[in-house]
Design a protein around this motif. Structure first.
Motif, PDB file in Angstrom:
ATOM      1  N   UNK A   1      87.985  26.485  53.690  1.00  0.00           N
ATOM      2  CA  UNK A   1      89.003  25.453  53.528  1.00  0.00           C
ATOM      3  C   UNK A   1      88.426  24.266  52.780  1.00  0.00           C
ATOM      4  N   UNK A   2      89.265  23.660  51.950  1.00  0.00           N
ATOM      5  CA  UNK A   2      88.812  22.552  51.111  1.00  0.00           C
ATOM      6  C   UNK A   2      89.647  21.325  51.435  1.00  0.00           C
ATOM      7  N   UNK A   3      88.957  20.212  51.685  1.00  0.00           N
ATOM      8  CA  UNK A   3      89.660  18.988  52.051  1.00  0.00           C
ATOM      9  C   UNK A   3      90.156  18.251  50.823  1.00  0.00           C
ATOM     10  N   UNK A   4      91.214  17.479  51.005  1.00  0.00           N
ATOM     11  CA  UNK A   4      91.771  16.701  49.906  1.00  0.00           C
ATOM     12  C   UNK A   4      90.772  15.627  49.465  1.00  0.00           C
ATOM     13  N   UNK A   5      90.772  15.343  48.149  1.00  0.00           N
ATOM     14  CA  UNK A   5      89.900  14.314  47.562  1.00  0.00           C
ATOM     15  C   UNK A   5      88.422  14.506  47.911  1.00  0.00           C
ATOM     16  N   UNK A   6      88.012  15.753  47.957  1.00  0.00           N
ATOM     17  CA  UNK A   6      86.595  16.019  48.181  1.00  0.00           C
ATOM     18  C   UNK A   6      86.056  16.828  47.008  1.00  0.00           C
ATOM     19  N   UNK A   7      84.730  16.931  46.953  1.00  0.00           N
ATOM     20  CA  UNK A   7      84.114  17.795  45.948  1.00  0.00           C
ATOM     21  C   UNK A   7      83.423  18.934  46.685  1.00  0.00           C
ATOM     22  N   UNK A   8      83.794  20.148  46.335  1.00  0.00           N
ATOM     23  CA  UNK A   8      83.179  21.314  46.956  1.00  0.00           C
ATOM     24  C   UNK A   8      82.397  22.060  45.886  1.00  0.00           C
ATOM     25  N   UNK A   9      81.170  22.458  46.192  1.00  0.00           N
ATOM     26  CA  UNK A   9      80.375  23.194  45.221  1.00  0.00           C
ATOM     27  C   UNK A   9      80.222  24.632  45.677  1.00  0.00           C
ATOM     28  N   UNK A  10      80.336  25.577  44.723  1.00  0.00           N
ATOM     29  CA  UNK A  10      80.013  26.980  44.986  1.00  0.00           C
ATOM     30  C   UNK A  10      78.662  27.240  44.347  1.00  0.00           C
ATOM     31  N   UNK A  11      77.682  27.633  45.151  1.00  0.00           N
ATOM     32  CA  UNK A  11      76.388  27.979  44.576  1.00  0.00           C
ATOM     33  C   UNK A  11      76.027  29.418  44.927  1.00  0.00           C
ATOM     34  N   UNK A  12      75.030  29.940  44.232  1.00  0.00           N
ATOM     35  CA  UNK A  12      74.601  31.307  44.479  1.00  0.00           C
ATOM     36  C   UNK A  12      74.003  31.891  43.218  1.00  0.00           C
ATOM     37  N   UNK A  13      73.246  32.964  43.348  1.00  0.00           N
ATOM     38  CA  UNK A  13      72.628  33.572  42.159  1.00  0.00           C
ATOM     39  C   UNK A  13      73.672  34.191  41.233  1.00  0.00           C
ATOM     40  N   UNK A  14      73.270  34.490  40.011  1.00  0.00           N
ATOM     41  CA  UNK A  14      74.194  35.087  39.044  1.00  0.00           C
ATOM     42  C   UNK A  14      74.803  36.360  39.610  1.00  0.00           C
ATOM     43  N   UNK A  15      76.110  36.523  39.338  1.00  0.00           N
ATOM     44  CA  UNK A  15      76.773  37.749  39.774  1.00  0.00           C
ATOM     45  C   UNK A  15      77.146  37.765  41.236  1.00  0.00           C
ATOM     46  N   UNK A  16      77.086  36.582  41.899  1.00  0.00           N
ATOM     47  CA  UNK A  16      77.390  36.582  43.326  1.00  0.00           C
ATOM     48  C   UNK A  16      78.883  36.432  43.587  1.00  0.00           C
ATOM     49  N   UNK A  17      79.676  36.228  42.536  1.00  0.00           N
ATOM     50  CA  UNK A  17      81.121  36.163  42.713  1.00  0.00           C
ATOM     51  C   UNK A  17      81.686  34.765  42.803  1.00  0.00           C
ATOM     52  N   UNK A  18      80.844  33.747  42.568  1.00  0.00           N
ATOM     53  CA  UNK A  18      81.362  32.383  42.743  1.00  0.00           C
ATOM     54  C   UNK A  18      82.398  32.031  41.679  1.00  0.00           C
ATOM     55  N   UNK A  19      82.141  32.431  40.425  1.00  0.00           N
ATOM     56  CA  UNK A  19      83.123  32.170  39.370  1.00  0.00           C
ATOM     57  C   UNK A  19      84.402  32.966  39.604  1.00  0.00           C
TER      58      UNK A  19
END
Lengths: 331, 285
Positions: free
Chosen positions: B59-77
């Protein structure tokens, strides 16, 4: 050369020497090889360049000699009278090729108006709409089968002898209207045009980077608008080149015109009547036994080449003008 | 890197619903005032037969910044592209699950993919301004091609958006120049302005600085901080320092699964999972 060197180096590495020393040995071996190769590479490079230049010259010679011959023999007869008058009595120096120029412009223009939009849109369909984003299913298989069939037909149509297309025009329109006509000629020429334009458009549109389509989607723009205002706009130059290529091709066609517009020595009267065309006129003039007719034939050929040249230059100019003209404050 | 025992208590408080036997359901810390803007529920995504995102929920809160991290090919994009339904535009791609935006599932039958994309803007990895358009037209493209004709309004939005992307002062006299004539960093801010012009509620950024130099990158990072006043930002990044600098929440993904989703400082100072710790300490990835 390299095969004699490689096994020895491999042996050295496997014989348990320290890796750094093995690395040095490899480096030495590779340097020796590359030095040996360098001189051979320079020579090969020279030879291939010379061969390429020879073949380029070989390709240009016939083209240049045709152009030279046409200009040499054609320039002499060019005059206002030649460009505007209808043909005079057979064997005389009087008259010109006015009706042929007019007829070519009308027939090719009409054929382009029919053929270019159909060709471009079919290219757009094949490139942009024939692939669906959904997972492979019966619907997608049907669509890709349909698209591949169209591509096959395009290729077959491109290779079809133009006289066959002339016969189709004759049967479909001349016999139906009971008269040789501009319509029939334009119809036959547009059939020659469509597969060329379609194929070139498809290939050009496929070259437009997908990131631009995605940028469009990410703004919530509809697929139709993305295709028209982003993809097609970016591929404009390539698509236009295809259209120009096709126009040049049909402007020089003779066989389908014999079966459809017939050719006449009179000026254009109506779209449902016969009309003259430059390739037809060249053919008629060349088959006459008179020296003056042959001179006129060379002149007509020169005019045809100049028309095609002017056409492609002006289309490119118009297209370029549109790109620059954008002034943001006034939009 | 790790802080000692004192923060353990805090961690358990921040992730109350995390349990070992169900690592796929990781819920963001529940704070009192902020509203949940976006809820990703059991999202799965495929490329052909490749299962790229495996049952991710967060879940993502309003007016926040959430980062997706992980190695290449982990599905974040891919996960990011599932949020605005961009994933399904790829041939042979498929997405399943629910992405709830303000209480409405964007994958609902009644929801229009184009409308979803208007509400959820996107900035791509490589700057991709429209090559045939001027700077002005690049920003105005979304408005014009969505049927807005009022020139005065368009000019106003273009100026606002370029200001929002901190590009206005650099291009105000060159609005009619082609967008491709700008530098890479400027092009990326132009793309940001183009996305802002649609007045999105959420902004997805797919490695927005990976093609930029450090100065241009830090400009984008500053912008992220300013923009979160008005919108919710989700950023995919390879750069862990960047995630630490800009985000409040960080999701660590590995092989298509969400391994850990927690406040950024906890992820970096006191990761719950061994994988996360290995990744952020640079031992793999």
């Amino acid at each position: 050369m390299s095969s004699s060197n490689n096994p020895s180096s491999r042996k050295e590495k496997s014989s348990g020497e320290r890796p750094s020393k093995a690395g040095n040995n490899f480096r030495q071996t590779f340097q020796e090889i590359s030095i040996k190769h360098a001189s051979r590479r320079r020579i090969t490079n020279k030879i291939v360049s010379i061969i390429a230049i020879v073949f380029v010259i070989g390709a240009i010679i016939p083209l240049a000699s045709i152009l030279f011959e046409v200009i040499k023999n054609g320039v002499a007869v060019l005059s206002v009278q030649f460009l505007t008058q209808p043909p005079g009595a057979i064997g005389s120096d009087a008259g010109g090729i006015g009706p042929a120029i007019q007829g070519t412009l009308i027939t090719v223009g009409l054929a382009s108006l029919i053929g270019a939009p159909i060709g471009v849109l079919s290219g757009v369909y094949l490139s942009e709409f024939a692939t669906t984003s959904s997972v492979k299913g019966p619907k997608q298989r049907a669509i890709s089968f349909f698209a591949n069939t169209i591509r096959l037909f395009n290729d077959v149509l491109t290779g079809l002898p133009s006289i066959v297309i002339g016969i189709v025009g004759y049967v479909a329109i001349v016999l139906a209207l009971n008269s040789f006509s501009v319509w029939a000629g334009a119809f036959a020429l547009s059939i020659i045009m469509i597969p060329i334009v379609s194929r070139v458009s498809e290939e050009t549109l496929k070259l437009v980077p997908n990131s631009l389509r995605e940028a469009g989607y990410s703004l919530g723009i509809s697929k139709t608008k993305i295709t028209l205002f982003i993809v097609l706009k970016n591929a404009k130059d390539g698509v236009l080149t295809g259209v120009i290529l096709a126009i040049s091709r049909i402007a020089g066609e003779t066989a389908p015109l014999i079966m459809t517009i017939l050719g006449t020595s009179l000026f254009f009267t109506s779209l449902t009547g016969p009309v003259d065309a430059l390739p037809l006129r060249i053919w008629r003039l060349a088959s006459q036994p008179y020296e003056s007719a042959h001179g006129f034939g060379w002149g007509a050929a020169l005019v045809l080449i100049l028309i095609i040249l002017a056409l492609s230059a002006s289309i490119r100019l118009i297209a370029r003008g549109k790109g620059i003209r954008v002034r943001t404050e006034t939009i | 890197m790790r802080l000692s025992s004192s923060s353990n208590e805090e961690v358990t408080r921040y992730s109350p619903q995390t349990s070992d036997n169900d690592k796929r359901v990781v819920v963001a810390p529940a704070t009192t005032q902020t509203k949940i803007k976006l809820s990703i529920q059991n999202v799965n995504a495929w490329f052909g037969k490749k299962h790229a995102v495996k049952g991710v929920s967060l879940e993502v809160k309003e007016n926040s910044v959430t980062a997706f991290i992980g190695p290449s090919g982990c599905g974040k994009t891919t996960l990011l592209r599932c949020i605005n339904r961009m994933h399904e535009m790829t041939p042979n791609a498929k997405a399943e699950g629910r992405v709830i935006l303000d209480g409405v599932d964007v994958y609902d039958k009644s929801s229009d993919p184009a409308m979803v994309k208007r509400r959820i803007g996107m900035v791509f990895q490589k700057p991709n301004p429209f090559p045939t358009m001027s700077i002005h037209d690049n920003v105005a493209a979304g408005l014009k091609l969505n049927g807005i004709r009022d020139k005065k309004l368009i000019n106003e939005v273009v100026e606002q958006s370029l200001k929002g992307a901190a590009l206005w002062d650099e291009v105000r006299n060159d609005l009619h120049m082609p967008g491709m004539g700008l530098s890479g960093g400027q092009q990326q801010r132009l793309c940001l302005a183009r996305a802002l012009a649609m007045q999105p509620e959420i902004l997805l950024m797919d490695e927005p600085t990976s093609a930029l130099d450090p100065i241009a990158s830090s400009k984008i990072e500053d912008l992220v901080q300013q923009l979160k006043e008005h919108l919710t930002i989700i950023i995919v990044t390879h750069n862990m320092q960047q995630a630490a600098r800009v985000s409040e929440q960080t999701a660590f993904m590995y092989l298509g699964e969400l391994i850990e989703y927690n406040p950024t400082r906890d992820i970096f100072k006191n990761p719950q999972k061994e994988l996360t710790e290995k990744y952020i300490s640079g031992r793999f990835g």
